[in-house]
Write a protein that holds these residues in place. Structure first.
Motif, PDB file in Angstrom:
ATOM      1  N   MET A  59       7.857  -3.585  12.930  1.00 49.82           N
ATOM      2  CA  MET A  59       7.640  -3.937  11.534  1.00 49.82           C
ATOM      3  C   MET A  59       8.373  -5.224  11.176  1.00 49.82           C
ATOM      4  N   GLU A  60       9.569  -5.411  11.694  1.00 49.95           N
ATOM      5  CA  GLU A  60      10.401  -6.544  11.309  1.00 49.95           C
ATOM      6  C   GLU A  60       9.694  -7.875  11.535  1.00 49.95           C
ATOM      7  N   ASN A  61       8.845  -7.970  12.555  1.00 47.23           N
ATOM      8  CA  ASN A  61       8.167  -9.228  12.851  1.00 47.23           C
ATOM      9  C   ASN A  61       7.076  -9.561  11.847  1.00 47.23           C
ATOM     10  N   ASN A  62       6.587  -8.569  11.102  1.00 53.15           N
ATOM     11  CA  ASN A  62       5.494  -8.774  10.167  1.00 53.15           C
ATOM     12  C   ASN A  62       5.973  -9.046   8.743  1.00 53.15           C
ATOM     13  N   ILE A  63       7.220  -9.338   8.561  1.00 49.61           N
ATOM     14  CA  ILE A  63       7.763  -9.520   7.219  1.00 49.61           C
ATOM     15  C   ILE A  63       7.475 -10.932   6.697  1.00 49.61           C
ATOM     16  N   GLN A  64       7.117 -10.985   5.406  1.00 51.31           N
ATOM     17  CA  GLN A  64       6.908 -12.258   4.721  1.00 51.31           C
ATOM     18  C   GLN A  64       7.643 -12.205   3.396  1.00 51.31           C
ATOM     19  N   PHE A  65       8.058 -13.364   2.931  1.00 49.84           N
ATOM     20  CA  PHE A  65       8.711 -13.480   1.637  1.00 49.84           C
ATOM     21  C   PHE A  65       7.781 -14.305   0.761  1.00 49.84           C
ATOM     22  N   VAL A  66       7.194 -13.644  -0.218  1.00 49.52           N
ATOM     23  CA  VAL A  66       6.159 -14.247  -1.049  1.00 49.52           C
ATOM     24  C   VAL A  66       6.799 -14.720  -2.352  1.00 49.52           C
ATOM     25  N   LEU A  67       6.791 -16.036  -2.559  1.00 50.70           N
ATOM     26  CA  LEU A  67       7.342 -16.611  -3.774  1.00 50.70           C
ATOM     27  C   LEU A  67       6.578 -16.063  -4.974  1.00 50.70           C
ATOM     28  N   LEU A  68       7.326 -15.612  -5.969  1.00 50.30           N
ATOM     29  CA  LEU A  68       6.693 -14.974  -7.114  1.00 50.30           C
ATOM     30  C   LEU A  68       5.917 -15.982  -7.948  1.00 50.30           C
ATOM     31  N   LYS A  69       4.683 -15.596  -8.284  1.00 51.39           N
ATOM     32  CA  LYS A  69       3.812 -16.356  -9.177  1.00 51.39           C
ATOM     33  C   LYS A  69       3.391 -15.394 -10.277  1.00 51.39           C
ATOM     34  N   PRO A  70       2.988 -15.905 -11.436  1.00 52.46           N
ATOM     35  CA  PRO A  70       2.624 -15.006 -12.543  1.00 52.46           C
ATOM     36  C   PRO A  70       1.619 -13.918 -12.180  1.00 52.46           C
ATOM     37  N   GLU A  71       0.688 -14.216 -11.302  1.00 51.96           N
ATOM     38  CA  GLU A  71      -0.301 -13.189 -10.945  1.00 51.96           C
ATOM     39  C   GLU A  71       0.303 -12.045 -10.124  1.00 51.96           C
ATOM     40  N   LEU A  72       1.546 -12.220  -9.662  1.00 49.87           N
ATOM     41  CA  LEU A  72       2.222 -11.167  -8.904  1.00 49.87           C
ATOM     42  C   LEU A  72       3.298 -10.448  -9.722  1.00 49.87           C
ATOM     43  N   TYR A  73       3.446 -10.796 -10.999  1.00 46.88           N
ATOM     44  CA  TYR A  73       4.470 -10.168 -11.833  1.00 46.88           C
ATOM     45  C   TYR A  73       4.368  -8.650 -11.824  1.00 46.88           C
ATOM     46  N   ASN A  74       3.155  -8.130 -11.980  1.00 43.14           N
ATOM     47  CA  ASN A  74       3.005  -6.667 -12.036  1.00 43.14           C
ATOM     48  C   ASN A  74       3.494  -6.010 -10.749  1.00 43.14           C
ATOM     49  N   ALA A  75       3.202  -6.610  -9.616  1.00 48.05           N
ATOM     50  CA  ALA A  75       3.663  -6.056  -8.333  1.00 48.05           C
ATOM     51  C   ALA A  75       5.191  -6.117  -8.252  1.00 48.05           C
ATOM     52  N   TYR A  76       5.781  -7.231  -8.674  1.00 48.13           N
ATOM     53  CA  TYR A  76       7.243  -7.388  -8.655  1.00 48.13           C
ATOM     54  C   TYR A  76       7.892  -6.338  -9.560  1.00 48.13           C
ATOM     55  N   ILE A  77       7.352  -6.183 -10.753  1.00 51.85           N
ATOM     56  CA  ILE A  77       7.883  -5.204 -11.711  1.00 51.85           C
ATOM     57  C   ILE A  77       7.771  -3.793 -11.140  1.00 51.85           C
ATOM     58  N   GLU A  78       6.610  -3.469 -10.577  1.00 48.38           N
ATOM     59  CA  GLU A  78       6.385  -2.133 -10.019  1.00 48.38           C
ATOM     60  C   GLU A  78       7.316  -1.844  -8.839  1.00 48.38           C
ATOM     61  N   ILE A  79       7.402  -2.758  -7.899  1.00 47.93           N
ATOM     62  CA  ILE A  79       8.231  -2.558  -6.704  1.00 47.93           C
ATOM     63  C   ILE A  79       9.712  -2.564  -7.083  1.00 47.93           C
ATOM     64  N   GLY A  80      10.121  -3.514  -7.907  1.00 46.76           N
ATOM     65  CA  GLY A  80      11.521  -3.586  -8.322  1.00 46.76           C
ATOM     66  C   GLY A  80      11.961  -2.338  -9.061  1.00 46.76           C
ATOM     67  N   THR A  81      11.132  -1.868  -9.991  1.00 49.14           N
ATOM     68  CA  THR A  81      11.452  -0.665 -10.763  1.00 49.14           C
ATOM     69  C   THR A  81      11.526   0.555  -9.860  1.00 49.14           C
ATOM     70  N   LYS A  82      10.541   0.706  -8.994  1.00 54.96           N
ATOM     71  CA  LYS A  82      10.510   1.877  -8.107  1.00 54.96           C
ATOM     72  C   LYS A  82      11.721   1.878  -7.161  1.00 54.96           C
ATOM     73  N   ALA A  83      11.999   0.735  -6.548  1.00 58.08           N
ATOM     74  CA  ALA A  83      13.116   0.655  -5.599  1.00 58.08           C
ATOM     75  C   ALA A  83      14.445   0.883  -6.323  1.00 58.08           C
ATOM     76  N   TYR A  84      14.608   0.282  -7.492  1.00 57.01           N
ATOM     77  CA  TYR A  84      15.849   0.488  -8.237  1.00 57.01           C
ATOM     78  C   TYR A  84      16.029   1.969  -8.565  1.00 57.01           C
ATOM     79  N   ASN A  85      14.985   2.588  -9.061  1.00 55.55           N
ATOM     80  CA  ASN A  85      15.078   4.008  -9.415  1.00 55.55           C
ATOM     81  C   ASN A  85      15.348   4.888  -8.192  1.00 55.55           C
TER      82      ASN A  85
END
Length: 175
Positions: free
Chosen positions: A1-27
């Motif tokens: 899995m480690e080789n398939n990792i990407q870091f995707v710079l946040l763009k407005p169209e990805l806000y919902n994904a960032y909010i969802e993942i960040g909230t879930k992981a934090y919780n």
């Protein structure tokens, strides 16, 4: 899995994904810090569209979604230039958030994320990376195993966190 990792710079169209993942992981990782597990204060200060719009306007803040294969599995928030301890803004980078979903923990994503942040710091000619970690829990030994050292005591900055859960450490890695 480690080789398939990407870091995707946040763009407005990805806000919902960032909010969802960040909230879930934090919780998943930090609900125990809050009375009755109510993380609303943190979520409102970290994972709303308004917060992301403000962070995007700050040229020192960089936000990423962590992706493996085609799945978003975590987030990163980096402050590129921050004065900390004896280091000037020009010399220090601050890793503000690194949250990975529980189901993807222990698969090398955290280590790969730290290497990614370290490369950014090197690219910006930084002398040190800083981050904060809870004094209790699994994150502290993880950071210590990656050559971070404890340089100060801090605490969660929200008044409504359970008092005995507030202690944090400021950690530093010299480059």
């Amino acid at each position: 899995m480690e080789n398939n990792i990407q870091f995707v710079l946040l763009k407005p169209e990805l806000y919902n994904a960032y909010i969802e993942i960040g909230t879930k992981a934090y919780n998943q990782h930090y609900k125990h810090l809050w009375p009755n597990g109510d993380t609303t204060t943190y979520i409102k200060n970290s994972f709303t569209e308004e917060v992301l719009l403000n962070e995007e306007q700050d040229e020192d803040t960089v936000l990423y979604l962590i992706q493996t294969n085609s799945t978003y599995v975590g987030i990163l928030k980096i402050t590129l230039h921050k004065k900390l301890q004896e280091y000037s803004q020009a010399d220090a980078l601050y890793l503000d958030k690194i949250y990975i979903l529980n189901e993807f923990s222990g698969k090398g994503l955290g280590s790969k994320s730290l290497k990614f942040v370290e490369q950014i710091a090197i690219d910006y000619s930084k002398k040190a990376i800083f981050l904060e970690s809870m004094q209790k829990g699994l994150a502290l030994p993880f950071y210590l195993s990656h050559s971070y050292t404890i340089v100060a005591n801090t605490q969660v900055p929200f008044n409504n966190v359970i008092e005995e859960e507030k202690p944090m450490y400021l950690l530093q890695k010299n480059l």
